[in-house]
Scaffold this motif. Structure first.
Motif, PDB file in Angstrom:
ATOM      1  N   ALA A   1      -1.750   3.033  -8.443  1.00 22.57           N
ATOM      2  CA  ALA A   1      -0.761   3.673  -7.571  1.00 22.57           C
ATOM      3  C   ALA A   1      -1.381   4.802  -6.755  1.00 22.57           C
ATOM      4  CB  ALA A   1       0.405   4.195  -8.408  1.00 22.57           C
ATOM      5  N   ASP A   2      -2.238   5.598  -7.409  1.00 18.23           N
ATOM      6  CA  ASP A   2      -2.906   6.708  -6.713  1.00 18.23           C
ATOM      7  C   ASP A   2      -3.812   6.192  -5.597  1.00 18.23           C
ATOM      8  OD1 ASP A   2      -1.637   8.480  -8.386  1.00 18.23           O
ATOM      9  OD2 ASP A   2      -3.353   8.751  -9.730  1.00 18.23           O
ATOM     10  N   ASP A   3      -4.499   5.101  -5.861  1.00 19.05           N
ATOM     11  CA  ASP A   3      -5.373   4.509  -4.841  1.00 19.05           C
ATOM     12  C   ASP A   3      -4.561   4.037  -3.641  1.00 19.05           C
ATOM     13  OD1 ASP A   3      -7.538   4.977  -6.453  1.00 19.05           O
ATOM     14  OD2 ASP A   3      -7.721   2.911  -7.186  1.00 19.05           O
ATOM     15  N   THR A   4      -3.386   3.463  -3.912  1.00 19.79           N
ATOM     16  CA  THR A   4      -2.539   2.975  -2.825  1.00 19.79           C
ATOM     17  C   THR A   4      -1.972   4.128  -2.013  1.00 19.79           C
ATOM     18  OG1 THR A   4      -1.915   1.084  -4.220  1.00 19.79           O
ATOM     19  CG2 THR A   4      -0.587   1.465  -2.255  1.00 19.79           C
TER      20      THR A   4
ATOM     21  N   LEU B   1      -1.207  -7.321 -14.599  1.00 19.44           N
ATOM     22  CA  LEU B   1      -1.694  -6.276 -13.704  1.00 19.44           C
ATOM     23  C   LEU B   1      -2.002  -6.803 -12.307  1.00 19.44           C
ATOM     24  CD1 LEU B   1      -4.058  -4.190 -16.034  1.00 19.44           C
ATOM     25  CD2 LEU B   1      -1.800  -3.562 -15.180  1.00 19.44           C
ATOM     26  N   GLU B   2      -2.369  -8.075 -12.209  1.00 13.41           N
ATOM     27  CA  GLU B   2      -2.633  -8.656 -10.889  1.00 13.41           C
ATOM     28  C   GLU B   2      -1.350  -8.708 -10.066  1.00 13.41           C
ATOM     29  OE1 GLU B   2      -4.489 -12.427 -11.395  1.00 13.41           O
ATOM     30  OE2 GLU B   2      -6.436 -11.584 -11.961  1.00 13.41           O
ATOM     31  N   GLU B   3      -0.257  -9.005 -10.738  1.00  9.14           N
ATOM     32  CA  GLU B   3       1.045  -9.036 -10.047  1.00  9.14           C
ATOM     33  C   GLU B   3       1.445  -7.640  -9.584  1.00  9.14           C
ATOM     34  OE1 GLU B   3       5.480  -9.687 -11.647  1.00  9.14           O
ATOM     35  OE2 GLU B   3       4.234 -11.497 -11.804  1.00  9.14           O
ATOM     36  N   VAL B   4       1.198  -6.637 -10.425  1.00 11.02           N
ATOM     37  CA  VAL B   4       1.489  -5.247 -10.057  1.00 11.02           C
ATOM     38  C   VAL B   4       0.641  -4.840  -8.856  1.00 11.02           C
ATOM     39  CG1 VAL B   4       1.407  -2.842 -10.825  1.00 11.02           C
ATOM     40  CG2 VAL B   4       2.156  -4.630 -12.409  1.00 11.02           C
ATOM     41  N   ASP B   5      -0.621  -5.226  -8.880  1.00 15.14           N
ATOM     42  CA  ASP B   5      -1.532  -4.908  -7.777  1.00 15.14           C
ATOM     43  C   ASP B   5      -1.061  -5.557  -6.477  1.00 15.14           C
ATOM     44  OD1 ASP B   5      -4.039  -3.762  -6.783  1.00 15.14           O
ATOM     45  OD2 ASP B   5      -4.711  -5.834  -6.594  1.00 15.14           O
ATOM     46  N   GLU B   6      -0.593  -6.788  -6.547  1.00 16.77           N
ATOM     47  CA  GLU B   6      -0.108  -7.481  -5.353  1.00 16.77           C
ATOM     48  C   GLU B   6       1.141  -6.798  -4.788  1.00 16.77           C
ATOM     49  OE1 GLU B   6      -1.331  -9.931  -3.514  1.00 16.77           O
ATOM     50  OE2 GLU B   6      -3.133  -9.835  -4.756  1.00 16.77           O
TER      51      GLU B   6
END
Length: 262
Positions: A242-245, A85-90
């Motif tokens: 994704a919604d936050d971004t 999930l950290e990679e997805v967040d990055e």
């Protein structure tokens, strides 16, 4: 037996009134007087409130729908064997940073030499930025010079890229020197930049959807190894990220639009 029937005569009217009260709203159920036949006196009798079910109105449902849902916060270390999930967040943050970089470098009221640096030029060697194949300088507040002496064969491609940059630029060429007049700041120019900002934001959202889709597809591969509840929880976390971004993208667009329109 006779005594029982005699007693029933006195009780029966109360039961009738009680059952009648059950069919009326609570507001109408009040203390009711019952006449006693035997002693000719009046007796006050209170009926218990009848439970009433209140159905939600459309307004209440809309209000409930608009309320934010419970957020999830998964410990990434606990699910790293399933998905990073950290990679997805990055990856999602990189989309945000790319848009901010685009806004700062290409969408400015006053066109500067730096705003031309990252214009993509299609050459025989592939796609290169304009500052990789030329020297860009400011001759005057109204004119930018692009010297193509190092890559003269790319001059035509550079002119095409500058014209199609969406910055309302009309370059002129003299040999290997491209002259780029800086447009006047008009209302039409400002609105054109806002339109370009919206287009770039939509492209960023497309990139974000790809990141989300790739993460979901990767998660589906683990459905046979973990419980459905765990999968749903991770899916909710990814969607939340994704919604936050998206909210951040819209926020930066709003700020940039206000800046451009003045």
């Amino acid at each position: 037996m006779a005594l029982g029937l005699k007693c029933f005569r006195f009780v029966h009217p109360a039961f009738c009134n009680y059952f009648a009260a059950l069919t009326r709203p609570v507001s109408e159920v009040t203390a009711k007087t019952v006449s006693g036949r035997q002693h000719d006196h009046r007796q006050c009798m209170a009926y218990p409130p009848v439970p009433v079910r209140h159905f939600a109105t459309k307004k209440a449902k809309a209000k409930a729908k608009g309320q934010s849902q419970t957020r999830v916060n998964i410990n990434t270390a606990l699910v790293e064997d399933i998905i990073n999930l950290e990679e997805v967040d990055e990856e999602m943050k990189s989309v945000m940073e790319a848009l901010k970089d685009n806004f700062n470098k290409t969408l400015n009221i006053r066109t500067s030499p730096g705003s031309l640096d990252h214009i993509t030029v299609v050459t025989a060697d592939g796609k290169l930025t304009l500052n990789q194949i030329s020297q860009i300088s400011l001759k005057s507040p109204q004119l930018i010079l692009v010297n193509m002496a190092s890559f003269p064969e790319c001059t035509a491609a550079a002119i095409k890229a500058i014209r199609e940059s969406g910055m309302n630029l009309n370059p002129e060429v003299e040999g290997t020197l491209i002259r780029v007049p800086i447009p006047k700041v008009t209302r039409e120019h400002r609105e054109m930049l806002v339109k370009l900002a919206k287009q770039n934001t939509n492209k960023a959202k497309d990139s974000l959807r790809k990141v989300r889709t790739n993460a979901m597809n990767k998660l589906k591969k683990s459905k046979d190894k973990v419980s459905e509840d765990t999968i749903r929880l991770i899916e909710k976390q990814i969607s939340q990220m994704a919604d936050d971004t998206v909210a951040e993208l819209d926020k930066h667009l709003a700020v940039k639009t206000k800046e451009l329109l003045g």
